[in-house]
Design a protein around this motif. Sequence first.
Motif, PDB file in Angstrom:
ATOM      1  N   ILE A 111      -3.274  -2.164  -1.391  1.00 45.65           N
ATOM      2  CA  ILE A 111      -2.473  -1.516  -2.425  1.00 45.65           C
ATOM      3  C   ILE A 111      -3.017  -0.113  -2.675  1.00 45.65           C
ATOM      4  O   ILE A 111      -4.217   0.072  -2.880  1.00 45.65           O
ATOM      5  CB  ILE A 111      -2.504  -2.323  -3.747  1.00 45.65           C
ATOM      6  N   HIS A 112      -2.123   0.865  -2.664  1.00 45.22           N
ATOM      7  CA  HIS A 112      -2.463   2.259  -2.980  1.00 45.22           C
ATOM      8  C   HIS A 112      -1.577   2.724  -4.131  1.00 45.22           C
ATOM      9  O   HIS A 112      -0.437   2.289  -4.268  1.00 45.22           O
ATOM     10  CB  HIS A 112      -2.160   3.192  -1.807  1.00 45.22           C
ATOM     11  N   THR A 113      -2.080   3.648  -4.925  1.00 39.24           N
ATOM     12  CA  THR A 113      -1.255   4.455  -5.819  1.00 39.24           C
ATOM     13  C   THR A 113      -1.735   5.897  -5.670  1.00 39.24           C
ATOM     14  O   THR A 113      -2.818   6.137  -5.136  1.00 39.24           O
ATOM     15  CB  THR A 113      -1.358   4.011  -7.291  1.00 39.24           C
ATOM     16  N   PRO A 114      -0.967   6.861  -6.144  1.00 39.48           N
ATOM     17  CA  PRO A 114      -1.410   8.253  -5.972  1.00 39.48           C
ATOM     18  C   PRO A 114      -2.781   8.541  -6.564  1.00 39.48           C
ATOM     19  O   PRO A 114      -3.586   9.245  -5.941  1.00 39.48           O
ATOM     20  CB  PRO A 114      -0.298   9.042  -6.662  1.00 39.48           C
ATOM     21  N   ASP A 115      -3.077   8.033  -7.778  1.00 39.75           N
ATOM     22  CA  ASP A 115      -4.403   8.312  -8.345  1.00 39.75           C
ATOM     23  C   ASP A 115      -5.397   7.180  -8.103  1.00 39.75           C
ATOM     24  O   ASP A 115      -6.597   7.339  -8.331  1.00 39.75           O
ATOM     25  CB  ASP A 115      -4.305   8.646  -9.838  1.00 39.75           C
ATOM     26  N   ASN A 116      -4.916   6.013  -7.658  1.00 38.13           N
ATOM     27  CA  ASN A 116      -5.751   4.842  -7.355  1.00 38.13           C
ATOM     28  C   ASN A 116      -6.599   4.368  -8.530  1.00 38.13           C
ATOM     29  O   ASN A 116      -7.527   3.573  -8.342  1.00 38.13           O
ATOM     30  CB  ASN A 116      -6.652   5.122  -6.141  1.00 38.13           C
ATOM     31  N   ALA A 117      -6.280   4.827  -9.737  1.00 36.73           N
ATOM     32  CA  ALA A 117      -7.126   4.513 -10.893  1.00 36.73           C
ATOM     33  C   ALA A 117      -7.148   3.021 -11.227  1.00 36.73           C
ATOM     34  O   ALA A 117      -8.164   2.497 -11.682  1.00 36.73           O
ATOM     35  CB  ALA A 117      -6.659   5.313 -12.107  1.00 36.73           C
ATOM     36  N   ASP A 118      -6.028   2.338 -11.013  1.00 32.52           N
ATOM     37  CA  ASP A 118      -5.917   0.939 -11.432  1.00 32.52           C
ATOM     38  C   ASP A 118      -5.842  -0.041 -10.267  1.00 32.52           C
ATOM     39  O   ASP A 118      -5.579  -1.223 -10.474  1.00 32.52           O
ATOM     40  CB  ASP A 118      -4.661   0.752 -12.294  1.00 32.52           C
ATOM     41  N   VAL A 119      -6.062   0.417  -9.033  1.00 28.54           N
ATOM     42  CA  VAL A 119      -5.739  -0.447  -7.899  1.00 28.54           C
ATOM     43  C   VAL A 119      -6.568  -1.731  -7.791  1.00 28.54           C
ATOM     44  O   VAL A 119      -6.026  -2.747  -7.356  1.00 28.54           O
ATOM     45  CB  VAL A 119      -5.732   0.320  -6.559  1.00 28.54           C
ATOM     46  N   PRO A 120      -7.845  -1.779  -8.181  1.00 27.13           N
ATOM     47  CA  PRO A 120      -8.516  -3.086  -8.113  1.00 27.13           C
ATOM     48  C   PRO A 120      -7.805  -4.137  -8.966  1.00 27.13           C
ATOM     49  O   PRO A 120      -7.628  -5.285  -8.527  1.00 27.13           O
ATOM     50  CB  PRO A 120      -9.930  -2.783  -8.630  1.00 27.13           C
ATOM     51  N   GLU A 121      -7.391  -3.737 -10.148  1.00 30.47           N
ATOM     52  CA  GLU A 121      -6.646  -4.637 -11.036  1.00 30.47           C
ATOM     53  C   GLU A 121      -5.278  -4.983 -10.441  1.00 30.47           C
ATOM     54  O   GLU A 121      -4.823  -6.136 -10.509  1.00 30.47           O
ATOM     55  CB  GLU A 121      -6.473  -3.964 -12.392  1.00 30.47           C
ATOM     56  N   LEU A 122      -4.612  -3.992  -9.825  1.00 33.03           N
ATOM     57  CA  LEU A 122      -3.310  -4.231  -9.217  1.00 33.03           C
ATOM     58  C   LEU A 122      -3.415  -5.187  -8.032  1.00 33.03           C
ATOM     59  O   LEU A 122      -2.522  -6.024  -7.817  1.00 33.03           O
ATOM     60  CB  LEU A 122      -2.689  -2.911  -8.779  1.00 33.03           C
ATOM     61  N   CYS A 123      -4.485  -5.071  -7.262  1.00 32.69           N
ATOM     62  CA  CYS A 123      -4.687  -5.999  -6.146  1.00 32.69           C
ATOM     63  C   CYS A 123      -4.755  -7.441  -6.646  1.00 32.69           C
ATOM     64  O   CYS A 123      -4.151  -8.348  -6.061  1.00 32.69           O
ATOM     65  CB  CYS A 123      -5.967  -5.654  -5.394  1.00 32.69           C
ATOM     66  N   ARG A 124      -5.477  -7.637  -7.730  1.00 38.54           N
ATOM     67  CA  ARG A 124      -5.598  -8.982  -8.279  1.00 38.54           C
ATOM     68  C   ARG A 124      -4.252  -9.465  -8.823  1.00 38.54           C
ATOM     69  O   ARG A 124      -3.906 -10.645  -8.719  1.00 38.54           O
ATOM     70  CB  ARG A 124      -6.674  -9.019  -9.365  1.00 38.54           C
ATOM     71  N   ARG A 125      -3.483  -8.547  -9.395  1.00 36.21           N
ATOM     72  CA  ARG A 125      -2.161  -8.921  -9.900  1.00 36.21           C
ATOM     73  C   ARG A 125      -1.247  -9.343  -8.749  1.00 36.21           C
ATOM     74  O   ARG A 125      -0.505 -10.324  -8.866  1.00 36.21           O
ATOM     75  CB  ARG A 125      -1.555  -7.753 -10.675  1.00 36.21           C
ATOM     76  N   PHE A 126      -1.290  -8.602  -7.648  1.00 42.91           N
ATOM     77  CA  PHE A 126      -0.489  -8.978  -6.485  1.00 42.91           C
ATOM     78  C   PHE A 126      -0.902 -10.368  -5.998  1.00 42.91           C
ATOM     79  O   PHE A 126      -0.047 -11.227  -5.724  1.00 42.91           O
ATOM     80  CB  PHE A 126      -0.658  -7.948  -5.366  1.00 42.91           C
ATOM     81  N   HIS A 127      -2.197 -10.593  -5.891  1.00 43.11           N
ATOM     82  CA  HIS A 127      -2.698 -11.896  -5.450  1.00 43.11           C
ATOM     83  C   HIS A 127      -2.226 -12.991  -6.401  1.00 43.11           C
ATOM     84  O   HIS A 127      -1.799 -14.076  -5.950  1.00 43.11           O
ATOM     85  CB  HIS A 127      -4.230 -11.849  -5.380  1.00 43.11           C
ATOM     86  N   ASP A 128      -2.274 -12.734  -7.695  1.00 42.33           N
ATOM     87  CA  ASP A 128      -1.820 -13.731  -8.680  1.00 42.33           C
ATOM     88  C   ASP A 128      -0.335 -14.044  -8.516  1.00 42.33           C
ATOM     89  O   ASP A 128       0.083 -15.207  -8.650  1.00 42.33           O
ATOM     90  CB  ASP A 128      -2.079 -13.222 -10.102  1.00 42.33           C
ATOM     91  N   GLU A 129       0.468 -13.013  -8.251  1.00 36.99           N
ATOM     92  CA  GLU A 129       1.905 -13.239  -8.089  1.00 36.99           C
ATOM     93  C   GLU A 129       2.189 -14.114  -6.872  1.00 36.99           C
ATOM     94  O   GLU A 129       3.063 -14.986  -6.909  1.00 36.99           O
ATOM     95  CB  GLU A 129       2.647 -11.906  -7.977  1.00 36.99           C
ATOM     96  N   VAL A 130       1.444 -13.886  -5.792  1.00 37.17           N
ATOM     97  CA  VAL A 130       1.631 -14.726  -4.607  1.00 37.17           C
ATOM     98  C   VAL A 130       1.112 -16.131  -4.871  1.00 37.17           C
ATOM     99  O   VAL A 130       1.758 -17.134  -4.511  1.00 37.17           O
ATOM    100  CB  VAL A 130       0.922 -14.099  -3.391  1.00 37.17           C
ATOM    101  N   ARG A 131      -0.013 -16.232  -5.539  1.00 38.82           N
ATOM    102  CA  ARG A 131      -0.615 -17.554  -5.791  1.00 38.82           C
ATOM    103  C   ARG A 131       0.259 -18.397  -6.721  1.00 38.82           C
ATOM    104  O   ARG A 131       0.243 -19.633  -6.635  1.00 38.82           O
ATOM    105  CB  ARG A 131      -2.014 -17.365  -6.379  1.00 38.82           C
ATOM    106  N   ALA A 132       1.027 -17.744  -7.589  1.00 43.81           N
ATOM    107  CA  ALA A 132       1.959 -18.494  -8.435  1.00 43.81           C
ATOM    108  C   ALA A 132       3.013 -19.201  -7.587  1.00 43.81           C
ATOM    109  O   ALA A 132       3.558 -20.234  -7.991  1.00 43.81           O
ATOM    110  CB  ALA A 132       2.627 -17.548  -9.428  1.00 43.81           C
ATOM    111  N   ARG A 133       3.290 -18.660  -6.398  1.00 41.03           N
ATOM    112  CA  ARG A 133       4.261 -19.259  -5.481  1.00 41.03           C
ATOM    113  C   ARG A 133       3.593 -20.176  -4.461  1.00 41.03           C
ATOM    114  O   ARG A 133       4.236 -21.056  -3.897  1.00 41.03           O
ATOM    115  CB  ARG A 133       5.031 -18.151  -4.746  1.00 41.03           C
TER     116      ARG A 133
END
Length: 289
Positions: free
Chosen positions: A248-270
Motif C-alpha cells: 500500500i502506498h499513498t503520496p505522503d505515506n504518513a498512515d500506510v502502516p495503519e492502512l496495511c493493517r486495515r486492508f488485512h483486516d478487511e480481507v480477514r473479515a472475508r
Amino acid sequence: MNGTGAPALHVGCAMWSLKAWQGRFLPHPATAEERLRAYAGWCNAVEGNTTFYATPARATVATWAQQTDPDFRFVAKLPKLITHERRLIGADAELRAFLDAVEPLGPRNHAVWLQLPSSFGPSDVPVLAAFLRGLPAGHRYAVEVRHRAFFDEQRSARLLEDVLTAANAEWVPFDTRVLFRSPPTSDAERETWTRKPRMPYRSRALTDQPIIRYLGRDDTAATVEGWQPWVETVTGWLREGRSPTVFIHTPDNADVPELCRRFHDEVRARVPELRPLPEPEPVEPLTLF
C-alpha cells in the motif's frame, strides 16, 4: 505459504522507516535495527526499493534478517544498473553480486523484483526471456512493466505472460488509478503526480504468490474506497490457495502502516481462517520535553 502451509496474506509499505512514523509507529530515537523491528510489528512485508540504487552489503542484509521473523517478506528490487542502464544485457557480475548480497534473507526473500523502464516494450521481450532463463532456480522472480502496449494490446500482453509463465515469474501490477482519478489536493499528491506512471488496472495472477502495488490518496476514505476491488481479488486468490502480497502506498505515506493493517483486516473479515498480523509494540509518543 506460511509456516503452517496454509495460504497467507502479506502486507507492507514501500519502506520501513519514515520521519512521520516516529513516535507513532516507530520508537524515537531509534537505531536502524530498532526501526525495522518495530515496523515488522505492524506489517509482515516490505518493498526493497533501496536496492534499486545500490546493492547493499551482505552484512547489512544479514542484520535485516536478524530483525525480522522467518515469515516476514522482502521483495528486493534489482539495481537500476541491471534493469535500466544495461537493460538486462551484460550484467552477469552485477546480478551475481546482488543475489549473493540478499542470500542471508533466506525464506524472507519473497521475490527478486525486476522493475523495467517504460521504454522496455514488446520488442524487448526476447531479452527478458533470455535473462529469466539464465537466472538461478533458487529464487522467485517478479516483473513490473510500464510500457502501455502490454496493457493496451492483447497480443503484447499474451507475449509477456507466456514468457513469465515459462519462468514461473509473476507480473506485478501497479494500480495508480485512484491517484489520477481527480486533481491533486496536497503538495505530496502534486509531487506524486509528476513521478508516478498512469497505469491501467490488471488483476490476473500468473503464480501462486501474486504481488500487488496499490497507490491511493492522502485522503484515507479515497484510498480505502479505491482498494475495494483488490479486497475482492485477494479474497478470491486466498480461496484458490494462493498467497498474495499487497503493498500500500499513498503520496505522503504518513498512515500506510495503519492502512496495511486495515486492508488485512478487511480481507480477514472475508477469510476468517487467515492468520492475524503480529501485534505492534507500544510506542511512546513524541514530546516537546
